[in-house]
Write a protein that holds these residues in place. Structure first.
Motif, PDB file in Angstrom:
ATOM      1  N   THR A  69       1.131  -0.790  -0.143  1.00 55.21           N
ATOM      2  CA  THR A  69       0.048  -0.048   0.088  1.00 55.21           C
ATOM      3  C   THR A  69       0.710   0.759   0.306  1.00 55.21           C
ATOM      4  O   THR A  69       2.122   1.131   0.486  1.00 55.21           O
ATOM      5  CB  THR A  69      -0.978  -0.085   1.349  1.00 55.21           C
ATOM      6  OG1 THR A  69      -2.151   1.000   0.789  1.00 55.21           O
ATOM      7  CG2 THR A  69      -0.163  -0.104   2.506  1.00 55.21           C
ATOM      8  N   GLY A  70      -0.100   2.749  -0.716  1.00 51.29           N
ATOM      9  CA  GLY A  70       1.038   3.572  -0.525  1.00 51.29           C
ATOM     10  C   GLY A  70       0.962   4.741  -0.509  1.00 51.29           C
ATOM     11  O   GLY A  70      -0.760   4.938  -0.957  1.00 51.29           O
ATOM     12  N   ASP A  71       1.099   6.097  -0.708  1.00 53.15           N
ATOM     13  CA  ASP A  71      -0.021   7.229  -1.038  1.00 53.15           C
ATOM     14  C   ASP A  71       1.364   7.844  -1.612  1.00 53.15           C
ATOM     15  O   ASP A  71       2.855   7.879  -2.128  1.00 53.15           O
ATOM     16  CB  ASP A  71       0.367   7.834   0.695  1.00 53.15           C
ATOM     17  CG  ASP A  71      -1.031   8.759   0.338  1.00 53.15           C
ATOM     18  OD1 ASP A  71      -1.567   9.163  -0.892  1.00 53.15           O
ATOM     19  OD2 ASP A  71       0.287  10.125   0.652  1.00 53.15           O
ATOM     20  N   THR A  72       1.053   9.487  -2.260  1.00 57.06           N
ATOM     21  CA  THR A  72       1.398   9.692  -3.325  1.00 57.06           C
ATOM     22  C   THR A  72       1.428  10.861  -3.478  1.00 57.06           C
ATOM     23  O   THR A  72       0.319  11.599  -3.793  1.00 57.06           O
ATOM     24  CB  THR A  72       1.745   9.054  -4.649  1.00 57.06           C
ATOM     25  OG1 THR A  72       2.288   7.735  -5.091  1.00 57.06           O
ATOM     26  CG2 THR A  72       2.363  10.371  -5.824  1.00 57.06           C
ATOM     27  N   LYS A  73       1.860  12.648  -2.570  1.00 57.57           N
ATOM     28  CA  LYS A  73       1.813  13.586  -3.083  1.00 57.57           C
ATOM     29  C   LYS A  73       3.050  14.664  -3.618  1.00 57.57           C
ATOM     30  O   LYS A  73       4.572  14.229  -3.800  1.00 57.57           O
ATOM     31  CB  LYS A  73       1.423  13.946  -1.147  1.00 57.57           C
ATOM     32  CG  LYS A  73       0.827  13.676  -0.699  1.00 57.57           C
ATOM     33  CD  LYS A  73      -0.583  14.031  -0.578  1.00 57.57           C
ATOM     34  CE  LYS A  73      -1.434  13.698   0.398  1.00 57.57           C
ATOM     35  NZ  LYS A  73      -1.467  12.106   0.626  1.00 57.57           N
ATOM     36  N   VAL A  74       2.210  15.347  -3.783  1.00 58.70           N
ATOM     37  CA  VAL A  74       3.191  16.478  -4.967  1.00 58.70           C
ATOM     38  C   VAL A  74       3.279  17.812  -4.532  1.00 58.70           C
ATOM     39  O   VAL A  74       2.047  18.176  -4.252  1.00 58.70           O
ATOM     40  CB  VAL A  74       2.972  16.380  -6.484  1.00 58.70           C
ATOM     41  CG1 VAL A  74       3.911  17.235  -7.643  1.00 58.70           C
ATOM     42  CG2 VAL A  74       2.686  15.331  -7.128  1.00 58.70           C
ATOM     43  N   VAL A  75       4.496  18.242  -5.014  1.00 63.22           N
ATOM     44  CA  VAL A  75       4.443  19.501  -3.597  1.00 63.22           C
ATOM     45  C   VAL A  75       5.175  20.968  -5.146  1.00 63.22           C
ATOM     46  O   VAL A  75       5.623  19.886  -6.407  1.00 63.22           O
ATOM     47  CB  VAL A  75       6.171  19.858  -2.936  1.00 63.22           C
ATOM     48  CG1 VAL A  75       4.749  19.266  -1.614  1.00 63.22           C
ATOM     49  CG2 VAL A  75       6.947  19.375  -3.332  1.00 63.22           C
ATOM     50  N   GLU A  76       5.175  22.067  -5.453  1.00 68.33           N
ATOM     51  CA  GLU A  76       5.269  22.825  -6.183  1.00 68.33           C
ATOM     52  C   GLU A  76       6.841  22.911  -6.410  1.00 68.33           C
ATOM     53  O   GLU A  76       7.508  22.372  -5.313  1.00 68.33           O
ATOM     54  CB  GLU A  76       5.005  24.214  -5.365  1.00 68.33           C
ATOM     55  CG  GLU A  76       3.000  24.347  -5.542  1.00 68.33           C
ATOM     56  CD  GLU A  76       2.925  24.126  -4.127  1.00 68.33           C
ATOM     57  OE1 GLU A  76       1.942  24.562  -3.970  1.00 68.33           O
ATOM     58  OE2 GLU A  76       3.452  23.442  -3.311  1.00 68.33           O
ATOM     59  N   ARG A  77       7.407  23.561  -7.634  1.00 67.94           N
ATOM     60  CA  ARG A  77       8.058  23.112  -7.736  1.00 67.94           C
ATOM     61  C   ARG A  77       9.742  24.105  -6.838  1.00 67.94           C
ATOM     62  O   ARG A  77       8.725  25.423  -7.073  1.00 67.94           O
ATOM     63  CB  ARG A  77       8.947  23.824  -9.080  1.00 67.94           C
ATOM     64  CG  ARG A  77       9.679  23.759 -10.333  1.00 67.94           C
ATOM     65  CD  ARG A  77      10.244  24.527 -11.307  1.00 67.94           C
ATOM     66  NE  ARG A  77       9.194  24.123 -12.018  1.00 67.94           N
ATOM     67  CZ  ARG A  77       9.244  22.831 -13.294  1.00 67.94           C
ATOM     68  NH1 ARG A  77      10.372  22.153 -12.951  1.00 67.94           N
ATOM     69  NH2 ARG A  77       9.131  22.358 -13.969  1.00 67.94           N
ATOM     70  N   GLY A  78      10.009  24.115  -6.757  1.00 65.73           N
ATOM     71  CA  GLY A  78      11.103  24.673  -5.644  1.00 65.73           C
ATOM     72  C   GLY A  78      10.724  24.391  -3.972  1.00 65.73           C
ATOM     73  O   GLY A  78      11.873  24.724  -3.297  1.00 65.73           O
ATOM     74  N   LYS A  79       9.580  23.484  -3.853  1.00 65.84           N
ATOM     75  CA  LYS A  79       9.115  23.362  -2.601  1.00 65.84           C
ATOM     76  C   LYS A  79       9.731  21.696  -2.440  1.00 65.84           C
ATOM     77  O   LYS A  79       9.616  21.213  -0.426  1.00 65.84           O
ATOM     78  CB  LYS A  79       7.577  23.466  -2.635  1.00 65.84           C
ATOM     79  CG  LYS A  79       7.389  24.672  -2.444  1.00 65.84           C
ATOM     80  CD  LYS A  79       7.389  25.817  -1.464  1.00 65.84           C
ATOM     81  CE  LYS A  79       7.385  27.042  -2.345  1.00 65.84           C
ATOM     82  NZ  LYS A  79       5.364  26.959  -1.932  1.00 65.84           N
ATOM     83  N   GLY A  80      10.385  21.062  -2.741  1.00 64.92           N
ATOM     84  CA  GLY A  80      11.018  19.599  -2.588  1.00 64.92           C
ATOM     85  C   GLY A  80      12.551  19.594  -2.612  1.00 64.92           C
ATOM     86  O   GLY A  80      12.726  20.415  -3.107  1.00 64.92           O
ATOM     87  N   ASP A  81      12.738  18.520  -2.842  1.00 66.73           N
ATOM     88  CA  ASP A  81      13.911  17.970  -3.572  1.00 66.73           C
ATOM     89  C   ASP A  81      14.396  16.972  -4.216  1.00 66.73           C
ATOM     90  O   ASP A  81      14.565  15.661  -3.972  1.00 66.73           O
ATOM     91  CB  ASP A  81      14.823  17.993  -2.598  1.00 66.73           C
ATOM     92  CG  ASP A  81      16.568  17.850  -2.935  1.00 66.73           C
ATOM     93  OD1 ASP A  81      16.909  18.627  -3.922  1.00 66.73           O
ATOM     94  OD2 ASP A  81      17.464  18.414  -2.638  1.00 66.73           O
ATOM     95  N   GLY A  82      12.632  16.960  -5.522  1.00 62.52           N
ATOM     96  CA  GLY A  82      13.185  16.007  -6.190  1.00 62.52           C
ATOM     97  C   GLY A  82      12.155  14.776  -5.675  1.00 62.52           C
ATOM     98  O   GLY A  82      10.870  14.882  -6.001  1.00 62.52           O
ATOM     99  N   VAL A  83      12.354  13.908  -4.514  1.00 62.79           N
ATOM    100  CA  VAL A  83      11.836  12.867  -4.231  1.00 62.79           C
ATOM    101  C   VAL A  83      12.048  12.662  -2.818  1.00 62.79           C
ATOM    102  O   VAL A  83      13.447  12.330  -2.313  1.00 62.79           O
ATOM    103  CB  VAL A  83      11.884  11.619  -5.446  1.00 62.79           C
ATOM    104  CG1 VAL A  83      12.956  10.878  -4.800  1.00 62.79           C
ATOM    105  CG2 VAL A  83      10.871  10.962  -4.568  1.00 62.79           C
ATOM    106  N   PHE A  84      11.513  12.704  -1.524  1.00 63.43           N
ATOM    107  CA  PHE A  84      11.080  12.078  -0.765  1.00 63.43           C
ATOM    108  C   PHE A  84      10.370  11.130  -0.489  1.00 63.43           C
ATOM    109  O   PHE A  84       9.486  10.339  -0.878  1.00 63.43           O
ATOM    110  CB  PHE A  84      10.870  12.899   0.774  1.00 63.43           C
ATOM    111  CG  PHE A  84      11.621  14.172   0.287  1.00 63.43           C
ATOM    112  CD1 PHE A  84      13.415  14.060   0.024  1.00 63.43           C
ATOM    113  CD2 PHE A  84      11.335  15.082   1.343  1.00 63.43           C
ATOM    114  CE1 PHE A  84      13.819  14.962   0.023  1.00 63.43           C
ATOM    115  CE2 PHE A  84      12.080  16.741   0.882  1.00 63.43           C
ATOM    116  CZ  PHE A  84      13.184  16.822   0.482  1.00 63.43           C
ATOM    117  N   ILE A  85      10.618   9.381   0.346  1.00 58.45           N
ATOM    118  CA  ILE A  85      10.124   8.458   0.526  1.00 58.45           C
ATOM    119  C   ILE A  85      10.262   7.996   1.910  1.00 58.45           C
ATOM    120  O   ILE A  85      11.265   7.678   2.443  1.00 58.45           O
ATOM    121  CB  ILE A  85      10.736   7.304  -0.263  1.00 58.45           C
ATOM    122  CG1 ILE A  85      10.733   7.880  -2.110  1.00 58.45           C
ATOM    123  CG2 ILE A  85      10.087   5.907  -0.034  1.00 58.45           C
ATOM    124  CD1 ILE A  85      11.266   6.287  -2.741  1.00 58.45           C
TER     125      ILE A  85
END
Length: 347
Positions: free
Chosen positions: A136-152
């Protein structure tokens, strides 16, 4: 199941966009054509917001771990395989058999879908090798510049068999301290990749799932293993200090008995790092009864992930809970808790 997508997900040149986390058709396609495609298993194919499964007999263990490593890809692994190994190992350090994983992805707008697919493929392969499917899992997307590629973030569940009682508060004076192999490989590999450092020999992360090694150890000496700990952030020094504090004991280790590869030792000298404090992602510390130490060491050395295992010290009575090390020169020094952050975003 059939879908109504007009075009295939472009994993060659496409990018993550905000619609991939918006709960609509684009998100459904990302889940179908990337996550379910590679993580595929019966429980995940239920397509529910949770996984329903039967729990075997025993005590249930659960652990969760966030992964923010930089760089995302490094010699010996990537954030995907690391996200599996980190949580599988935390569950296994209780003596448990890991059963299932849940995964949460925080994606940054604009992140290449090709890189995301590489990460998911690597993660799926690591889950398969360790026998712990992502269900099972979940996916969220943040705006450009608000993350650093991908966190898991991964969460794992497992079952501890009857007769096994492994905990950080069970170290006792007289117990032996075992280490499954060489230290510092992961931290130095990450630092070299991050700073584009070149060495004569490529230093590769030791990232690996330790559950099969733990299973062999538990099968051989279920009642003699008192503590297990994987020395990740803060390295061997932090793991030993944690166990000493939890158990209210002291420890003495022998510097000459601690395995370390010559290239890692040289790199640490160049970088000004103490290998005792450098992170590992495929090693474990075992505290066991003295009588079982040699036989348990032999079992560890028969496993590919314990080939360089060694007895590195013993537990002593010490009301202050100090970890001490006998140096190669015959002196003795305190191995204290680390101060500050030697290597940020190491896992």
């Amino acid at each position: 199941m059939p879908n109504s997508y007009t075009t295939k997900l472009n994993t060659a040149t496409g990018k993550v966009d905000l619609s991939h986390g918006g709960g609509g058709r684009a998100m459904a396609q990302l889940i179908d054509e990337l996550f379910i495609k590679h993580f595929d298993n019966d429980l995940l194919r239920q397509r529910n917001d949770q996984a329903l499964f039967t729990v075997p007999a025993g005590r249930l263990v659960i652990s969760t771990d966030g992964h923010v490593i930089s760089p995302l890809f490094f010699p010996g692994g990537d954030i995907g395989s690391l996200a599996v190994h980190g949580t599988v190992n935390d569950v296994a350090m209780s003596g448990a058999k890991p059963l299932y994983l849940a995964a949460g992805f925080i994606l940054e707008e604009g992140f290449p879908l090709a890189d995301l697919e590489k990460i998911v493929i690597s993660m799926a392969a690591a889950a398969k090798r360790s026998g712990t499917p992502v269900v099972t899992g979940d996916t969220k997307v943040v705006e450009r510049g608000k993350g650093d590629g991908v966190f898991i973030t991964t969460t794992g569940v497992g079952i501890v068999p009857e007769g096994v009682n492994i905990s950080g508060d069970r170290a006792q004076p007289g117990c032996a301290i075992l280490l499954s192999g060489s230290i510092g490989d992961h931290g130095v590999a990450i630092m070299a990749g991050r700073e584009n450092l070149q060495f004569d020999t490529t230093i590769v992360s030791d990232s690996a799932a330790l559950n099969s090694l733990v299973a062999d150890m538990v099968a051989a000496a279920p009642a003699d293993i008192h503590c297990l700990r994987d020395p990740t952030r803060g390295g061997l020094a932090t793991a030993l200090n944690e166990l000493a504090q939890q158990s209210g004991v002291g420890m003495i280790i022998d510097e000459t008995q601690i395995p370390i590869k010559s290239e890692v030792k040289a790199a640490c000298e160049i970088l000004g790092l103490d290998p005792l404090y450098v992170a590992n992602e495929g090693k474990l510390v075992c505290i066991c009864t003295a009588d079982a130490a040699e036989s348990l060491l032999a079992v560890m050395r028969q496993h590919p992930l314990g080939r360089d295992a060694a007895i590195i010290g013993e537990v002593i009575s010490d009301e202050h809970g100090f970890v001490q090390m006998t140096t190669a020169f015959g002196g003795r020094r305190i191995v204290d808790w680390p101060v500050g952050e030697q290597l940020p975003r190491i896992c």
